[in-house]
Design an enzyme around this catalytic site. Structure first.
Site, PDB file in Angstrom:
ATOM      1  N   ASP A 367       0.659  -1.285  -0.042  1.00  0.00           N
ATOM      2  CA  ASP A 367       0.119   0.181  -0.107  1.00  0.00           C
ATOM      3  C   ASP A 367       1.059   1.362   0.089  1.00  0.00           C
ATOM      4  O   ASP A 367       2.180   1.213   0.391  1.00  0.00           O
ATOM      5  CB  ASP A 367      -1.002   0.138   1.275  1.00  0.00           C
ATOM      6  CG  ASP A 367      -2.052  -1.193   1.255  1.00  0.00           C
ATOM      7  OD1 ASP A 367      -2.605  -1.203  -0.338  1.00  0.00           O
ATOM      8  OD2 ASP A 367      -2.591  -1.503   2.156  1.00  0.00           O
ATOM      9  N   ASP A 664      -4.727  -3.603   4.923  1.00  0.00           N
ATOM     10  CA  ASP A 664      -5.057  -2.949   5.859  1.00  0.00           C
ATOM     11  C   ASP A 664      -6.669  -3.231   6.525  1.00  0.00           C
ATOM     12  O   ASP A 664      -7.184  -3.055   7.386  1.00  0.00           O
ATOM     13  CB  ASP A 664      -4.669  -1.560   6.367  1.00  0.00           C
ATOM     14  CG  ASP A 664      -5.209  -0.939   5.300  1.00  0.00           C
ATOM     15  OD1 ASP A 664      -5.880  -1.103   4.415  1.00  0.00           O
ATOM     16  OD2 ASP A 664      -4.986   0.378   5.189  1.00  0.00           O
ATOM     17  N   ASP A 668      -8.963  -6.976   2.530  1.00  0.00           N
ATOM     18  CA  ASP A 668      -7.839  -7.133   2.027  1.00  0.00           C
ATOM     19  C   ASP A 668      -7.423  -8.751   2.480  1.00  0.00           C
ATOM     20  O   ASP A 668      -6.201  -9.178   2.129  1.00  0.00           O
ATOM     21  CB  ASP A 668      -6.696  -6.187   2.871  1.00  0.00           C
ATOM     22  CG  ASP A 668      -6.764  -4.981   1.917  1.00  0.00           C
ATOM     23  OD1 ASP A 668      -7.251  -5.028   0.828  1.00  0.00           O
ATOM     24  OD2 ASP A 668      -6.343  -3.709   2.539  1.00  0.00           O
TER      25      ASP A 668
END
Length: 954
Positions: A367, A664, A668
């Site tokens: 990310d 997170d 996911d």
């Protein structure tokens, strides 16, 4: 939730236990109104419990955790060290030796003490004690890691929002629940905003359960208690507020768990592979030991019972010495110590298998927000109908333009209302509790002069349509002088699609197609500067018009403006990306941001690529084959949903790559589980993502991932060092005994027929095995990381822990060790191939065996220096591992004690050696180091660049 104060009749209906103990609510809290539950628990929905109440209730209810099974007593764990078949054979051998001593004592009163039996038993006890200590330390390390990765809960105590370990919850605590949270205890809901929970683990319900706060009739089944949330379940959508009604074993999950033990420790693939290797070695050595025993009996002409028993003891000792039985404990210690080092670098390992896989990672798909960047969003620009206003950090140039100020304040007010974050004063500054983007909006509103406390009181929230990855926006409904005000924020295109008007100064005007295009162009310009953009809008509902708690209220909105924010890269991100690339690892960025924002950040931190960015829409249009081709070259992905992450992981894996994936959010979890290494965010991540992950980043930092890879490579390299050392040393012992028996007559080992004459005694072999498998092996397990570890490509996943190059190296060192020992033996005996040294007048055999014994120990100490690398010279970083030198000194002192202490001399049949004897043994044993150095020089000259499989440790 609204209702009347608790009536006397309601109070009378509560059980006596609830009045006597405020931390115990009625048996069926779902049947009571919220006010009654709060009263029974002696708490307040706004301020929660006070410190004294928390301490008192914690003392009565205990920790909020399921009861673990009874701990295994220390004496049982110690006895388990002696359950190994080979160790039991040693015990049998000790009793056999004691039996021989008894038989000799009956014939001869001068037989003395059973030194051999006592020595064997002492070695067995010492070995078992060392194994027990190693396992206990490993268990302590794993327990410490579990405490580090324990679940946490967001509570309100003393009127302050805070985050605490879930184990510290008590009945009456007010807990805040958001999408993705694992629910830490059973709780009665006080507020429920589009709240749904996944209760499949508890009730078997396959779809998320919608929740509300209404009291239920008596007799509702567990799956029908819509006003309760339960420990062990998760929030799949929405948000809520609840009061804890039960903790620990009193929860519904606790009732089911009963007396189940806590989660068992995992056996990693590496440990399983080593166990298989140990079993194969054990079988091979037992065959060799049996063959040697038969050879000794026939070659030596052994006929007497004592000699036959000595042969049996020797065969058992040889089998035990040849198998590195201490390897599993040393590997566990190496893994645990390495994992603790990783924890100190903010990478909390939840599954030890991840440590092994880290060394093979080809791709780190990360990310952006908070991992590659600081996660400290700040508003830089607000674009309204009147133009752009820059913030640094307060707006500039508004004092002389009332209309522009009104536009900016309206935009920031909407952003502050459609907001779940909280600003808190700490250490002279402001800290954000909640989403950093929402926190940036609050800070900007405050810096623009808005009083957030007054705003929240005047426009109290009454409903919410929460953000989701599909909607990409959030709206809230507020009281506004008898009317309702809708505030919305989200991705500019989605917000703009719900707007029909635009705020210009103090007036609203129709939103034309031309203005829509201009707003989207402004948004593109902000994104091109690397800014994250949000659109904000509002709508004032006429008096009497209802505000349904769904997205139907998000219509006819008034567009207020664009907010541009930046989250600058972490200072260490660029260096971490460069280190990953140098290590042959490809960094990838997967973000929900605009493609232009993603491209700008990627270029700034050095993620490879030609500037091409693949969006979620592009992914949707690609076939599996097209995506397989795309992921080979494209490293930046924008506007990706969690489902896209899973597709990217699968495509990378189809290309034969080992993937480390960060995440997170709730959605996911599938991608984290699918990736070989799932990495969850410890600060901003949800409990669901942490549970699905193998590693949790305590600081949400990309540099921590790279540091964890380095530690993982170091751990695996150290395990290989230990394996090379133990196997080569043990092979040297077996080869010494095997060739010593086969070449007995050549070496001068011909004595009286019927007697057992061998290069080494059983007790000496066991001592060498214990000393060599102890301190030096443990010291190698904590060898410092090779500085060049991150300049090599990842280890192929299919590569075993024992490579072909290592096997040849092990064989070479073992044969050299045997040659050194047999040379010394021959030189210390009359006759043989080598002319004898000046020998003592008496005890020639004992002297020769002591010299051989000492040479073997010294050879293995030189081998410990060799084992630090399969290619690099032992003199590179010679003194970097102080533990290894400490282990060498301890081993030398122990060997000196065996040679010079009278009691140990009798137990191990040794004689005192002179200084010249020690020098001779050291000079011969050093050939193990010298010849291995020659082999390394030749290997480096012949193949300067080698595959990673042969660059195994240094």
């Amino acid at each position: 939730m609204e209702g009347d104060p608790v009536s006397e009749q309601t109070r009378a209906s509560l059980p006596r236990a609830a009045e006597d103990e405020p931390d115990r609510v009625a048996a069926r809290p779902e049947t009571l109104r919220v006010e009654a539950v709060l009263a029974a628990l002696g708490t307040d929905a706004a301020s929660g419990l006070g410190g004294e109440a928390v301490r008192a209730r914690a003392a009565r209810s205990g920790p909020n955790a399921l009861r673990a099974g009874p701990p295994v007593p220390a004496w049982r764990r110690l006895l388990a060290q002696f359950a190994d078949p080979l160790v039991l054979l040693l015990v049998v051998a000790a009793f056999v030796s004691a039996g021989v001593w008894v038989e000799e004592s009956l014939r001869d009163d001068r037989a003395g003490l059973p030194f051999e039996a006592l020595a064997i038993l002492a070695i067995v006890l010492l070995n078992g004690t060392m194994g027990y200590v190693q396992e206990a330390r490993a268990a302590q390390a794993i327990a410490a890691l579990r405490r580090m990765s324990a679940a946490r809960a967001r509570v309100i105590r003393d009127g302050v929002r805070r985050e605490i370990p879930a184990t510290e919850l008590v009945p009456g605590d007010i807990v805040r629940l958001e999408e993705g949270d694992a629910i830490p205890a059973d709780a009665r809901l006080i507020e429920a905003n589009a709240l749904r929970t996944n209760e499949a683990a508890l009730t078997g319900e396959s779809v998320p359960v919608p929740k509300d706060t209404a009291a239920l009739a008596t007799g509702a089944a567990l799956a029908e208690r819509r006003n309760m949330v339960f420990s062990g379940t998760t929030v799949s959508a929405g948000r809520g507020l609840g009061v804890v009604t039960a903790t620990g074993m009193r929860t519904e999950l606790g009732h089911i768990a009963g007396l189940l033990n806590a989660t068992p420790e995992e056996t990693t693939p590496l440990q399983a592979a080593l166990a298989r290797l140990g079993r194969r070695l054990g079988l091979a050595v037992l065959v060799i030991a049996a063959a040697m025993a038969a050879t000794i009996i026939f070659a030596e002409g052994v006929r007497t019972v004592p000699a036959l028993l000595d042969t049996l003891i020797l065969a058992v000792a040889l089998a035990v010495a040849a198998v590195p039985e201490g390897l599993p404990a040393i590997v566990t210690a190496a893994l645990s110590l390495g994992v603790l080092r990783m924890a100190r670098r903010h990478a909390i390992v939840r599954r030890l298998a991840a440590v092994e896989t880290l060394g093979s990672a080809d791709v780190i798909a990360s990310d952006k927000t908070g991992t590659l960047t600081r996660n400290e969003m700040m508003v830089r620009t607000v674009v309204t109908a009147g133009g752009a206003i820059d913030f640094d950090p307060a707006p500039a140039g508004l004092d002389r333009d009332a209309e522009r100020r009104a536009e900016v304040e309206a935009a920031l007010r909407a952003g502050a209302l459609a907001n779940d974050a909280v600003l808190q004063r700490r250490d002279g500054g402001w800290t954000v509790q909640g989403d950093p983007t929402e926190g940036a909006l609050l800070l900007a509103a405050r810096n623009a002069g808005l009083d957030l406390d007054v705003l929240s009181r005047r426009l109290a929230r009454v409903a919410e349509i929460p953000f989701s990855s599909e909607r990409r926006r959030m709206s809230t409904v507020h009281r506004d002088d008898g009317r309702r005000l809708v505030a919305a924020k989200g991705a500019p295109d989605t917000v703009l699609s719900r707007c029909t008007r635009e705020r210009a100064g103090a007036q609203d005007r129709p939103l034309t197609g031309e203005r829509r295009d201009a707003i989207l162009a402004a948004n593109a310009a902000l994104a091109g500067r690397g800014l994250r953009t949000l659109g904000v809008a509002e709508r004032s509902l006429p008096a009497g018009e209802a505000a349904p708690p769904d997205d139907s209220v998000e219509r006819d909105l008034v567009f207020l403006g664009l907010v541009g924010m930046s989250d600058p890269p972490r200072p260490e991100a660029r260096e971490a990306v460069a280190r990953a690339r140098a290590a042959g690892i490809r960094p990838m960025m997967l973000t929900g941001d605009d493609p232009r924002t993603a491209a700008a950040i990627a270029a700034e931190i050095g993620i490879p690529g030609d500037g091409t960015v693949l969006s979620g829409a592009d992914l949707e249009a690609l076939s599996p084959q097209g995506l397989d081709a795309a992921v080979r070259t494209i490293s930046v992905y924008a506007r990706v949903a969690p489902a896209h992450k899973l597709r990217i992981v699968r495509a990378l894996q189809r290309n034969g790559l080992i993937v480390a994936m960060t995440g997170d959010g709730v959605n996911d979890a599938p991608a984290l589980k699918a990736a070989e290494i799932g990495i969850a965010m410890g600060v901003t991540g949800t409990d669901v993502s942490r549970e699905a992950a193998d590693i949790v980043l305590a600081d949400d930092n990309f540099a921590t991932i790279v540091a964890a890879v380095e530690e993982g490579r170091s751990i695996f390299a150290n395990i290989r060092k230990v394996l090379r050392y133990l196997l080569s040393s043990n092979f040297g012992e077996v080869a010494t005994m095997a060739f010593g028996v086969l070449l007995a007559s050549v070496l001068g080992l011909s004595f009286t027929a019927g007697e057992l004459v061998l290069p080494l005694l059983a007790t000496q072999i066991l001592w060498v095995n214990l000393v060599s498998d102890g301190a030096p092996a443990l010291a190698l397990a904590v060898d410092p990381a090779d500085p060049a570890a991150m300049t090599r490509p990842p280890r192929p996943r299919a590569e075993g822990v024992l490579t072909g190059a290592m096997a040849w190296n092990i064989g070479f060192i073992g044969l050299v060790t045997a040659g050194c020992c047999l040379f010394v033996l021959d030189a210390c005996l009359p006759g043989g191939l080598v002319e004898g040294r000046d020998l003592p007048a008496q005890g020639t055999l004992a002297y020769a065996q002591t010299m051989t014994f000492t040479t073997l120990v010294l050879s293995q100490l030189f081998n410990a220096l060799n084992a630090r690398s399969g290619r690099a010279s032992a003199f590179v970083g010679l003194f970097r591992n102080r533990w290894l030198w400490g282990a060498i000194i301890v081993t030398l002192l122990l060997q000196a004690a065996v040679v010079y202490t009278p009691l140990l001399q009798q137990g191990f049949s040794t004689v005192a050696l002179s200084a010249g004897d020690w020098l001779f043994c050291t000079a011969v044993a050093s050939l193990v180091l010298i010849l291995e150095e020659v082999r390394k020089v030749v290997a480096r000259a012949m193949r300067p660049e080698v595959p990673h499989a042969e660059r195994d440790v240094h």
